[in-house]
Design an enzyme around this catalytic site. Structure first.
Site, PDB file in Angstrom:
ATOM      1  N   ASP A   1       1.544  -0.349  -3.450  1.00 42.80           N
ATOM      2  CA  ASP A   1       1.459   1.077  -3.193  1.00 42.80           C
ATOM      3  C   ASP A   1       2.242   1.040  -1.666  1.00 42.80           C
ATOM      4  O   ASP A   1       2.244   0.289  -0.921  1.00 42.80           O
ATOM      5  CB  ASP A   1       0.026   1.286  -3.297  1.00 42.80           C
ATOM      6  CG  ASP A   1      -0.351   2.850  -3.146  1.00 42.80           C
ATOM      7  OD1 ASP A   1       0.577   3.385  -3.554  1.00 42.80           O
ATOM      8  OD2 ASP A   1      -1.057   3.315  -2.253  1.00 42.80           O
TER       9      ASP A   1
ATOM     10  N   ASP B   1       1.623   5.034   0.338  1.00 44.01           N
ATOM     11  CA  ASP B   1       0.632   5.481   1.094  1.00 44.01           C
ATOM     12  C   ASP B   1      -0.650   4.805   1.218  1.00 44.01           C
ATOM     13  O   ASP B   1      -1.181   4.940  -0.021  1.00 44.01           O
ATOM     14  CB  ASP B   1       0.659   6.867   0.758  1.00 44.01           C
ATOM     15  CG  ASP B   1       1.990   7.772   0.652  1.00 44.01           C
ATOM     16  OD1 ASP B   1       2.305   8.421   1.693  1.00 44.01           O
ATOM     17  OD2 ASP B   1       2.838   7.482  -0.222  1.00 44.01           O
TER      18      ASP B   1
ATOM     19  N   ASP C   1      -4.573   1.075  -2.397  1.00 41.23           N
ATOM     20  CA  ASP C   1      -6.112   1.511  -2.049  1.00 41.23           C
ATOM     21  C   ASP C   1      -6.675   2.667  -2.897  1.00 41.23           C
ATOM     22  O   ASP C   1      -7.845   3.004  -2.583  1.00 41.23           O
ATOM     23  CB  ASP C   1      -5.734   2.327  -0.627  1.00 41.23           C
ATOM     24  CG  ASP C   1      -4.860   3.475  -0.758  1.00 41.23           C
ATOM     25  OD1 ASP C   1      -3.838   3.747  -1.778  1.00 41.23           O
ATOM     26  OD2 ASP C   1      -5.361   4.680  -0.092  1.00 41.23           O
TER      27      ASP C   1
END
Length: 213
Positions: free
Chosen positions: A9, A11, A165
Site C-alpha cells: 500500500d 499512504d 495499514d
C-alpha cells in the site's frame, strides 16, 4: 516464511501524506463555506479513494455537484502532492535491502498521483508496477487488483504478500488468497487492525525485512 512478490500500500505504509491530503480537502471545504478539518479528522476518512473521501468530508448540501467536488479535490491535491509528504523512517532502507525482491505498489489513490509521488520521492525504480484505485477497474478491498498484479507479473500466489495499514488491505489480501502484513505505524490504530486478523504485524518498516526474507 519467504515471499517473492511484495505488494505495498502507499499512504500510511510507505509514505506519510496526510498533511497534503488534508490541505487539499480543506481547500475544497473552504470553497463550499465549510470550516477546516484537523489533519487527524481527515486521516480517519482515508483508505478508500478520493470519491469516498469526498463523500466523508464534504457534507451533502442542496445543489452541490459531487463530480465537481471530486474534480476540485483532484485539482487542489495535484498542486500539493509532495509539499509535506515524506517516506516513513526506514522505508528507504527496506526498499534497498529488498531490491532483489519483486515489488509493486497498490494504492486506492489515483494511479497518476501515486506515480508522481513515488517518482518525486525517488523510489519508482524499486517497483515493477505502481497501481492506483483506477488501474484495475476495482479498488481494494476487491481482490481483483491483487489477482491482476499476480497474473501480470507471473508471480506465485503462495509467495505473495500484501503490506498495508488499513482494513481494505487486509480484506483484499484475504479475498485474493494471499497473506498480509499490517504496519502499526500507519493511519489505523492497533485496535482497528486487530479486527481484521492480518497474518503478521510490524511496529517499524524495518521489521518487514525479517518477515519477507
Amino acid at each position: 516464511m519467504s515471499f517473492s512478490f511484495l505488494i505495498f500500500d502507499l499512504d500510511g505504509t510507505l509514505i506519510d501524506s496526510q498533511r497534503d491530503i488534508a490541505s487539499a480537502v480543506n481547500s475544497v471545504r473552504k470553497d463550499y463555506g465549510f470550516d477546516c478539518l484537523r489533519v487527524e479528522q481527515v486521516c480517519s476518512c482515508l483508505g478508500s479513494g478520493a470519491s469516498t473521501l469526498m463523500d466523508r468530508v464534504i457534507p451533502e448540501k442542496k445543489g452541490m455537484d459531487r463530480l465537481e467536488i471530486l474534480e476540485k479535490f483532484k485539482f487542489y491535491y495535484g498542486q500539493c502532492l509532495t509539499d509535506t509528504t515524506i517516506m516513513y523512517d526506514g522505508v528507504g532502507e527496506v526498499l534497498e535491502t529488498l531490491k532483489n525482491k519483486k515489488k509493486a505498489i497498490l494504492s486506492n489513490k489515483d494511479e497518476n498521483f501515486s506515480r508522481k509521488i513515488v517518482k518525486k520521492l525517488g523510489i519508482s525504480d524499486y517497483f515493477v508496477k505502481v497501481w492506483g484505485g483506477d488501474s484495475a477497474g476495482a479498488k481494494k478491498p476487491d481482490p481483483k487488483p491483487i489477482a491482476d498484479l499476480i497474473s501480470l507479473t507471473n508471480s506465485d500466489i503462495s509467495k505473495t504478500v500484501m503490506i498495508g495499514d488499513s482494513a481494505n488491505d487486509f480484506l483484499a489480501a484475504r479475498a485474493a488468497g494471499v497473506m498480509s502484513i499490517a504496519v502499526l505505524y500507519g493511519y489505523s490504530d492497533i485496535e482497528q487492525i486487530r479486527r481484521y486478523n492480518p497474518d503478521f504485524t510490524v511496529k517499524t518498516p524495518k521489521d518487514i525485512i525479517d518477515i519477507v526474507l
